[in-house]
Motif scaffolding. Structure first.
Motif, PDB file in Angstrom:
ATOM      1  N   ILE A 702      15.050  73.664   6.862  1.00  0.00           N
ATOM      2  CA  ILE A 702      14.195  73.179   7.755  1.00  0.00           C
ATOM      3  C   ILE A 702      13.513  71.858   7.296  1.00  0.00           C
ATOM      4  N   ALA A 703      13.429  71.734   5.764  1.00  0.00           N
ATOM      5  CA  ALA A 703      12.657  70.637   5.411  1.00  0.00           C
ATOM      6  C   ALA A 703      13.335  69.427   5.658  1.00  0.00           C
ATOM      7  N   GLN A 704      14.543  69.383   5.397  1.00  0.00           N
ATOM      8  CA  GLN A 704      15.698  68.319   5.851  1.00  0.00           C
ATOM      9  C   GLN A 704      15.404  67.827   7.403  1.00  0.00           C
ATOM     10  N   ALA A 705      15.401  68.612   8.192  1.00  0.00           N
ATOM     11  CA  ALA A 705      15.309  68.165   9.383  1.00  0.00           C
ATOM     12  C   ALA A 705      13.731  67.601   9.848  1.00  0.00           C
ATOM     13  N   VAL A 706      12.805  68.133   9.273  1.00  0.00           N
ATOM     14  CA  VAL A 706      11.511  67.309   9.585  1.00  0.00           C
ATOM     15  C   VAL A 706      11.353  66.026   8.906  1.00  0.00           C
ATOM     16  N   GLU A 707      11.853  66.143   7.414  1.00  0.00           N
ATOM     17  CA  GLU A 707      11.864  64.805   6.746  1.00  0.00           C
ATOM     18  C   GLU A 707      12.879  63.747   7.591  1.00  0.00           C
ATOM     19  N   GLU A 708      13.934  63.903   8.104  1.00  0.00           N
ATOM     20  CA  GLU A 708      14.592  63.171   8.854  1.00  0.00           C
ATOM     21  C   GLU A 708      13.781  62.361  10.127  1.00  0.00           C
ATOM     22  N   ALA A 709      13.079  63.594  10.526  1.00  0.00           N
ATOM     23  CA  ALA A 709      12.295  63.214  11.850  1.00  0.00           C
ATOM     24  C   ALA A 709      11.162  62.089  11.332  1.00  0.00           C
ATOM     25  N   SER A 712      12.474  58.613  10.929  1.00  0.00           N
ATOM     26  CA  SER A 712      12.916  57.982  11.974  1.00  0.00           C
ATOM     27  C   SER A 712      11.776  57.806  12.969  1.00  0.00           C
ATOM     28  N   GLY A 713      10.726  58.381  12.887  1.00  0.00           N
ATOM     29  CA  GLY A 713       9.517  58.398  13.565  1.00  0.00           C
ATOM     30  C   GLY A 713       9.386  59.144  14.947  1.00  0.00           C
ATOM     31  N   SER A 714      10.234  60.250  14.948  1.00  0.00           N
ATOM     32  CA  SER A 714      10.581  61.060  15.790  1.00  0.00           C
ATOM     33  C   SER A 714       9.980  62.457  15.732  1.00  0.00           C
ATOM     34  N   LEU A 715       8.846  62.538  14.824  1.00  0.00           N
ATOM     35  CA  LEU A 715       8.049  63.787  14.973  1.00  0.00           C
ATOM     36  C   LEU A 715       7.356  64.476  16.294  1.00  0.00           C
ATOM     37  N   ALA A 716       7.097  63.737  16.836  1.00  0.00           N
ATOM     38  CA  ALA A 716       6.485  63.852  18.161  1.00  0.00           C
ATOM     39  C   ALA A 716       7.159  65.074  18.958  1.00  0.00           C
ATOM     40  N   GLY A 717       6.440  66.354  19.333  1.00  0.00           N
ATOM     41  CA  GLY A 717       7.140  67.374  19.891  1.00  0.00           C
ATOM     42  C   GLY A 717       7.872  68.586  19.228  1.00  0.00           C
ATOM     43  N   MET A 718       8.139  68.189  18.042  1.00  0.00           N
ATOM     44  CA  MET A 718       8.851  69.062  17.158  1.00  0.00           C
ATOM     45  C   MET A 718       8.019  69.938  16.373  1.00  0.00           C
ATOM     46  N   ASN A 723       7.456  74.290  11.593  1.00  0.00           N
ATOM     47  CA  ASN A 723       7.847  72.766  10.867  1.00  0.00           C
ATOM     48  C   ASN A 723       6.653  72.341  10.465  1.00  0.00           C
ATOM     49  N   CYS A 724       5.532  72.911  10.915  1.00  0.00           N
ATOM     50  CA  CYS A 724       4.249  72.281  10.402  1.00  0.00           C
ATOM     51  C   CYS A 724       4.138  72.739   8.814  1.00  0.00           C
ATOM     52  N   SER A 725       4.703  73.851   8.490  1.00  0.00           N
ATOM     53  CA  SER A 725       4.639  74.376   7.211  1.00  0.00           C
ATOM     54  C   SER A 725       5.608  73.363   6.369  1.00  0.00           C
ATOM     55  N   ALA A 726       6.925  73.157   7.222  1.00  0.00           N
ATOM     56  CA  ALA A 726       7.724  72.332   6.465  1.00  0.00           C
ATOM     57  C   ALA A 726       7.149  70.794   6.343  1.00  0.00           C
ATOM     58  N   LEU A 727       6.169  70.487   7.188  1.00  0.00           N
ATOM     59  CA  LEU A 727       5.519  69.040   7.010  1.00  0.00           C
ATOM     60  C   LEU A 727       4.737  69.110   5.864  1.00  0.00           C
ATOM     61  N   ALA A 728       3.923  70.354   5.749  1.00  0.00           N
ATOM     62  CA  ALA A 728       2.735  70.275   4.846  1.00  0.00           C
ATOM     63  C   ALA A 728       3.515  70.312   3.366  1.00  0.00           C
ATOM     64  N   TYR A 729       4.885  70.923   3.388  1.00  0.00           N
ATOM     65  CA  TYR A 729       5.461  71.051   1.911  1.00  0.00           C
ATOM     66  C   TYR A 729       5.997  69.400   1.779  1.00  0.00           C
ATOM     67  N   LEU A 730       6.597  68.828   2.756  1.00  0.00           N
ATOM     68  CA  LEU A 730       6.700  67.444   2.539  1.00  0.00           C
ATOM     69  C   LEU A 730       5.717  66.491   2.363  1.00  0.00           C
ATOM     70  N   CYS A 746       2.190  61.493  16.777  1.00  0.00           N
ATOM     71  CA  CYS A 746       2.924  62.849  16.750  1.00  0.00           C
ATOM     72  C   CYS A 746       2.128  63.767  16.702  1.00  0.00           C
ATOM     73  N   LEU A 747       0.687  63.689  16.401  1.00  0.00           N
ATOM     74  CA  LEU A 747      -0.109  64.824  16.266  1.00  0.00           C
ATOM     75  C   LEU A 747      -0.896  65.215  17.454  1.00  0.00           C
ATOM     76  N   THR A 748      -1.111  66.684  17.606  1.00  0.00           N
ATOM     77  CA  THR A 748      -2.025  66.752  18.677  1.00  0.00           C
ATOM     78  C   THR A 748      -3.209  67.364  18.057  1.00  0.00           C
ATOM     79  N   TYR A 749      -4.388  67.786  18.726  1.00  0.00           N
ATOM     80  CA  TYR A 749      -5.388  68.421  18.385  1.00  0.00           C
ATOM     81  C   TYR A 749      -5.029  69.944  17.678  1.00  0.00           C
ATOM     82  N   ASN A 750      -4.145  70.739  18.007  1.00  0.00           N
ATOM     83  CA  ASN A 750      -3.882  71.845  17.291  1.00  0.00           C
ATOM     84  C   ASN A 750      -3.039  71.716  15.980  1.00  0.00           C
ATOM     85  N   VAL A 751      -2.136  70.830  16.013  1.00  0.00           N
ATOM     86  CA  VAL A 751      -1.221  70.499  14.868  1.00  0.00           C
ATOM     87  C   VAL A 751      -2.214  69.976  13.894  1.00  0.00           C
ATOM     88  N   CYS A 752      -3.055  69.067  14.164  1.00  0.00           N
ATOM     89  CA  CYS A 752      -3.812  68.373  13.243  1.00  0.00           C
ATOM     90  C   CYS A 752      -4.839  69.516  12.512  1.00  0.00           C
TER      91      CYS A 752
END
Length: 1188
Positions: A702-709, A712-718, A723-730, A746-752
């Motif tokens: 999970i962490a590797q997939a989010v880190e790669e995104a 590459s700047g492709s976090l939007a939509g995923m 994945n938010c937990s993985a992002l917080a960890y990263l 890449c962020l929305t209100y809810n994700v933020c």
């Protein structure tokens, strides 16, 4: 009789009683009073600093000022007053004249304060007993005790009169100090020697420099109150919040002349940071007389010791810390300034209850120890004493913040300190130290934790063990330890094998070592686990016996690496060498016990619902950790997860674990942990810890997939909850976030909203282009308002923020203590939003840079910001470009600049400032010498405006950069600019691009350049300059020695101008950048330039794109490149070189190893030719980047 009067009376009685038995017959009334007084106060033992006077930080004098005449009278008694005394001249008491200073030289060196020493020197100079040269030698000595000894040595060589003079002066001018030196100081010698002996052991001064400066904090943050120590360090990335520091020697002094010394001081620090070491350092330094000489008694106690008592009185407490004092009453009554040190509140067996503790004011009454401590802190007991408590952060919250006068925090290692610590660990093997440090730095998460000295020791030892034995292991196990579980597995393996850093490998076979240690590890694991559940970290002999631990085995080498022992007066205390050692042992016990336990292991009595199977117990442990409010089980569960990883199982197989003992449960355990990731709408620290558990168990998909995104700047939509937990960890561990946390687009209100608690600790946070509206600003404002917040740079550019969102951010700026850079460019805050931010700036003194570019703030917004600049003394950078502030807005800001001395950079480009606004700014520049950069690009400024600005430059001494690009400055403005350049000696950069200077204006400026010795960069792009002005500039370059960058692009200087500049380049040795794009340069100009490049040694950047060099020019340039060694970047784009010309350039580079970039695009080379030339250049010059 009140306390003050009794104290005065007592001091007089104590001193008079020392005069001999004759005193009793001459003054029977006072003799009778002596007995009662001594019963109340005991014999007074004093130490240090009674000569501190009344200067700031000196503390209260021992005797109140109104008692001094009484004591002075006692010190100069005459035989007429007391006929029982021998009738001798009134000389000082206690020893023969002439030997006094030698007899008491130690006490003098330890007791005299800096101010009183100055008084002594002045007195001896008046008596001509000290020459000016001798006084200078004294004052040159360091530290203070050496200065005092120097005075004593000088006077000792000048006979009895000099000694008597010093004795008399101290006796008459500071009777308290005299009494202290001659009577009481000898009484504390045993105490001082004992303290130096007990506290000086193992103190390496080089490694303790970190502890001599503490962080002054305003109280406990939310994370310090709620999170585990390790999680605190991980979340904050090992960096404390922005705080002032306070030197150790000033820890108990007032912060200002109008404040008083703190009574209750609390120093916090995570486990292993060095709290007890700090206490030892302070006590040892105080005992040597190096710091806090105004404190007369230092009474160090640990809560480990206090755990051995059920009841104590205040006086018994003093005696336990100061066994050399016969009567503690003098301290209890506050007769001398005392510091009571209580080290390790987190190890106290009973929580402090300030709400229900019974009040006690009797220092002789024995009460429960926890009640005693609360009464001391509240000031009901030992009210005159200062109290210093050290604690881990979570335990410190037991003390109400209203009772704490000063809170400090111990910071962790910096980069240099970590290196020094490891060098000290591996003193005989610096190569090993460097390798260990390299491995630590390569793992960001590990590097953060190694800012804790205790953890750094464990990690350094483990990695060193791995490096020393990696050649002995099979290929599959030679993996550098990266997770916590791997680090501690190596540490335990090292301990079990008896292989320690300081000793050669023991001859005892490993199998024997394992057999003798397994039983001990099992017993210690059970003790560790149930101690962890009870928040118990210190154990005593009865605890060890209760858990079946054979005390005779505690002397083995294994035990000394895991468990430390401390012998105290009443008993012996045992504690694990670090909190994480206890947690790893607890996890080992739980892991091995889970296979046979049929009841819940968390219930020690065994009374619970049956629980069968390892997975059931694992799920129970995870649930317990999630439910624990104080998070004390988080690291335990992390270790428990790590024991399921294949790598750890291989490491400990045959040592502490059976091969693949629970390997079949790994995938199911992963599912349990993944179930913790999306339980809450907000990403909590619990979810982040679950991600860390997955890392320990070696499940990183999970962490590797989010880190790669992220890369590459492709976090939007995923960004799902998982994945938010993985992002917080990263955000805490990934190198992608090391310099900047970029969550743009890449962020929305809810994700933020879900990530808010994790964004707190991103130092450099970029949230551009997320279509954020005002509701998100309300969220971010709440984050910025939290005490924990560590965001230092925040970019919110290109969102949809209006004045309402600006107001939310402005409210947070009123309380925020971390944010230094705020970027709001390309939003729509308008004048109202600007007013809100301006009002905040009037009070905020943290923000350094504010970018409001393109926000439609208009003239009113500029007016509000100008008002803020009148009172704000912190803001250094203000960007207001594209805001239509007009001439009036510029005028308001100019008026503010006449008073503001902090602003360094002001950008007002594209604001229709015009000549009127420029004239106002020019008036400001006449008086403002702090502004360093002014940008007025695209403001319709004509010669009138530039004349005013340049006239101001003649007297201005601060401006370094002036941008007048894209205005309407005509050739008439050239002479005005020239006058400024002749007079001004500070301006470094002048940008006049895209104006209307023509040759006349250019020539005027060129003539000034001949004389100017300050300007380093001049931009004259697109100014209709031709050969005449270029020739004039070339002539200037032959004598100018400061200009490093010249931009003449888009000016038709032709071959004639190029030839003149080339001639100058043969002589000039400072010009490094030359920009001649689209300058009508042909083959002849190129040939002249090539000749110059053969001899020039300074030019590094040459841009000739958009000219017509052709094949002949290419050949000439190629010839020059074979010789030139200074050029680093060459742009020959669009120069009609053709294939042959490009080949000439490529071939020439074979011998040139200076160039790092060449651009040959747009030269009709063709795709196949481009590839051939590119390959040739890469072969000839591997380090050179080529664009073809």
């Amino acid at each position: 009789m009140d306390l003050g009067s009794r104290r005065k009376h007592h001091f007089m009685i104590v001193f008079l009683s020392l005069l001999g038995s004759n005193f009793s017959s001459c003054c029977p009334a006072l003799s009778a009073a002596n007995k009662a007084s001594c019963q109340d106060f005991g014999m007074v033992s004093l130490r240090g600093g009674l000569g501190q006077g009344t200067e700031e930080g000196s503390g209260s004098p021992l005797l109140p000022s109104e008692s001094e005449p009484i004591l002075h009278c006692c010190l100069s008694l005459s035989p007429l007053t007391f006929p029982g005394l021998v009738q001798d001249p009134p000389v000082p008491l206690c020893c023969p004249t002439g030997t006094w200073i030698q007899r008491y030289h130690r006490q003098l060196a330890r007791s005299i304060s800096p101010q009183f020493l100055e008084d002594i020197i002045r007195h001896l100079r008046r008596l001509e007993l000290l020459t000016a040269e001798e006084a200078a030698q004294v004052q040159a000595a360091s530290p203070l005790p050496e200065q005092v000894r120097a005075v004593v040595d000088v006077l000792a060589g000048k006979g009895s009169h000099a000694s008597q003079s010093l004795q008399s002066f101290i006796q008459t001018s500071n009777s308290q100090l005299y009494l202290h030196i001659t009577v009481y100081e000898p009484m504390v010698q045993k105490h001082l020697e004992s303290l130096q002996s007990s506290c000086g052991n193992g103190l390496e001064t080089g490694a303790l420099q970190r502890l001599t400066n503490l962080l002054l904090v305003e109280g406990l943050t939310d994370i310090q109150q709620k999170e585990h120590d390790i999680l605190q360090v991980e979340t904050t990335k090992g960096l404390p919040n922005v705080s002032k520091s306070i030197p150790l020697e000033k820890l108990f002094l007032p912060l200002s002349k109008v404040s008083i010394p703190p009574r209750i001081s609390v120093t916090i620090g995570v486990a292993g940071i060095g709290k007890s070491t700090l206490v030892k350092l302070f006590v040892c330094s105080w005992a040597k007389g190096e710091i806090n000489r105004d404190i007369m008694f230092v009474l160090p106690l640990t809560f480990r010791e206090l755990n051995t008592y059920e009841k104590l009185s205040a006086e018994r407490l003093i005696c336990s810390a100061f066994p050399h004092i016969p009567e503690p009453g003098c301290i209890a009554a506050g007769a001398a300034r005392t510091l009571l040190i209580l080290d390790g509140l987190d190890e106290f067996k009973t929580p402090l209850d300030f709400s229900n503790a019974a009040v006690c004011t009797d220092p002789k009454k024995e009460i429960q120890v926890d009640n005693l401590i609360t009464n001391i802190i509240r000031g009901n007991l030992l009210q005159e004493a200062s109290v210093w408590v050290t604690s881990r952060p979570a335990a410190a919250r037991q003390i109400p913040s209203g009772l704490v006068d000063r809170m400090t925090e111990i910071r962790g290692f910096g980069a240099a300190e970590m290196k020094g610590f490891l060098d000290q660990m591996f003193l005989d093997n610096r190569d090993l130290s460097s390798q260990v440090l390299q491995h630590i730095r390569a793992n960001r998460s590990l590097h953060v934790l190694c800012t804790i000295p205790g953890f750094c020791w464990i990690s350094g030892s483990s990695i060193a063990y791995f490096l020393k034995h990696s050649s002995d292991q099979s290929q599959e196990t030679t993996v550098v330890p990266r997770t916590l579980s791997e680090i501690y597995s190596y540490y335990f393996k090292m301990a079990l094998s008896g292989d320690w850093l300081e000793k050669p490998r023991e001859a005892l076979r490993i199998e024997q070592a394992v057999n003798t240690s397994k039983k001990l590890v099992g017993s210690l694991g059970r003790l560790a686990f149930y101690g962890l559940l009870r928040k118990k970290h210190v154990f005593y002999e009865q605890d060890m016996k209760a858990y079946g631990i054979d005390l005779s085995l505690l002397h083995s080498s294994l035990s000394t690496r895991l468990l430390l022992k401390e012998d105290m007066q009443a008993s012996t205390a045992y504690y694990f060498s670090h909190l994480t050692i206890q947690e790893f042992l607890a996890a080992l016990y739980y892991y091995t016990a889970a296979k046979r336990a049929i009841f819940d292991l968390f219930t020690e009595s065994g009374v619970s619902w049956p629980k069968l199977g390892f997975l059931t117990h694992f799920r129970s442990a995870v649930q317990r950790a999630l439910q624990a409010e104080d998070r004390q089980l988080d690291i335990f569960v992390r270790f428990l997860s790590g024991l399921l990883s294949p790598q750890v199982n291989r490491l400990l197989c045959g040592w502490l674990l059976l091969k693949d003992e629970h390997g079949g449960f790994r995938s199911q355990a992963i599912s349990v942990l993944q179930g913790c990731l999306n339980a809450d709408q907000a990403v909590s620290s619990r979810a982040v810890n679950a991600m860390r558990c997955l890392h320990e168990i070696q499940h990183t998909d999970i962490a590797q997939a989010v880190e790669e995104a992220m890369r590459s700047g492709s976090l939007a939509g995923m960004l799902t909850p998982t994945n938010c937990s993985a992002l917080a960890y990263l955000l805490q561990v990934s190198d992608v976030c090391l310099e900047e946390t970029n969550l743009s687009n890449c962020l929305t209100y809810n994700v933020c909203k879900s990530l808010l608690s994790q964004l707190l600790f991103c130092h450099n946070l970029r949230l551009d282009n997320n279509q954020f509206k005002d509701d998100v600003m309300e969220l971010l404002g709440s984050v910025l308002s939290v005490k924990d917040c560590q965001i230092q740079r925040l970019s919110l550019a290109e969102n949809q923020i209006s004045n309402k969102g600006a107001k939310a951010l402005a409210r947070s700026l009123l309380v925020n203590r971390s944010l230094m850079v705020l970027d709001l460019r390309s939003n729509s805050i308008g004048p109202t939003g600007a007013k809100a931010l301006a009002d905040a700036l009037k009070k905020n003194q943290i923000l350094l840079s504010l970018n409001l570019q393109h926000n439609s703030i208009k003239e009113d917004g500029a007016t509000f910001l100008a008002e803020a600049l009148l009172t704000n003394h912190r803001l250094m950078t203000l960007h207001l470009q594209k805001n239509a502030i007009g001439a009036q807005g510029a005028r308001k800001i100019a008026e503010a600049l006449k008073q503001n001395c902090s602003l360094r950079e002001l950008i007002l480009s594209s604001n229709s400032v015009g000549d009127n606004g420029s004239i106002a700014l020019a008036e400001a520049l006449r008086v403002n010498h702090s502004l360093q950069s002014l940008d007025l690009q695209s403001n319709s400024i004509s010669s009138a405006g530039v004349t005013a600005l340049t006239a101001a430059l003649c007297s201005n001494k601060g401006l370094l950069s002036l941008n007048l690009r894209e205005n309407s400055i005509s050739k008439e403005g050239g002479p005005a600019i020239a006058r400024a350049l002749r007079s001004n000696s500070t301006l470094r950069k002048l940008d006049l691009a895209a104006n209307l200077l023509y040759d006349e204006g250019g020539k005027a400026i060129a003539l000034a350049i001949k004389e100017n010795r300050a300007l380093t960069s001049l931009h004259l792009q697109w100014n209709f300059i031709q050969a005449k002005a270029a020739t004039a500039l070339a002539q200037a370059l032959q004598s100018n020695s400061s200009l490093a960058s010249l931009d003449l692009q888009e000016n038709a200087i032709g071959d004639e101008g190029m030839a003149a500049l080339s001639a100058a380049l043969k002589v000039n040795s400072t010009l490094a950048d030359l920009h001649l794009q689209v300058a009508s340069v042909g083959a002849a100009g190129a040939q002249a330039l090539a000749e110059a490049l053969m001899v020039n040694k300074s030019l590094q950047i040459l841009d000739l794109r958009g000219n017509s060099l052709g094949l002949a020019g290419a050949k000439a340039m190629a010839q020059a490149l074979r010789v030139n060694r200074s050029l680093r970047r060459l742009n020959l784009q669009e120069n009609s070189l053709g294939m042959e010309g490009a080949i000439c350039i490529a071939t020439a580079l074979k011998g040139n190893h200076g160039l790092t970039y060449v651009n040959l695009q747009g030269n009709c080379i063709g795709q196949s030719g481009a590839k051939m030339i590119s390959d040739a250049i890469r072969t000839n010059v591997p380090d050179c980047v080529v664009d073809v």
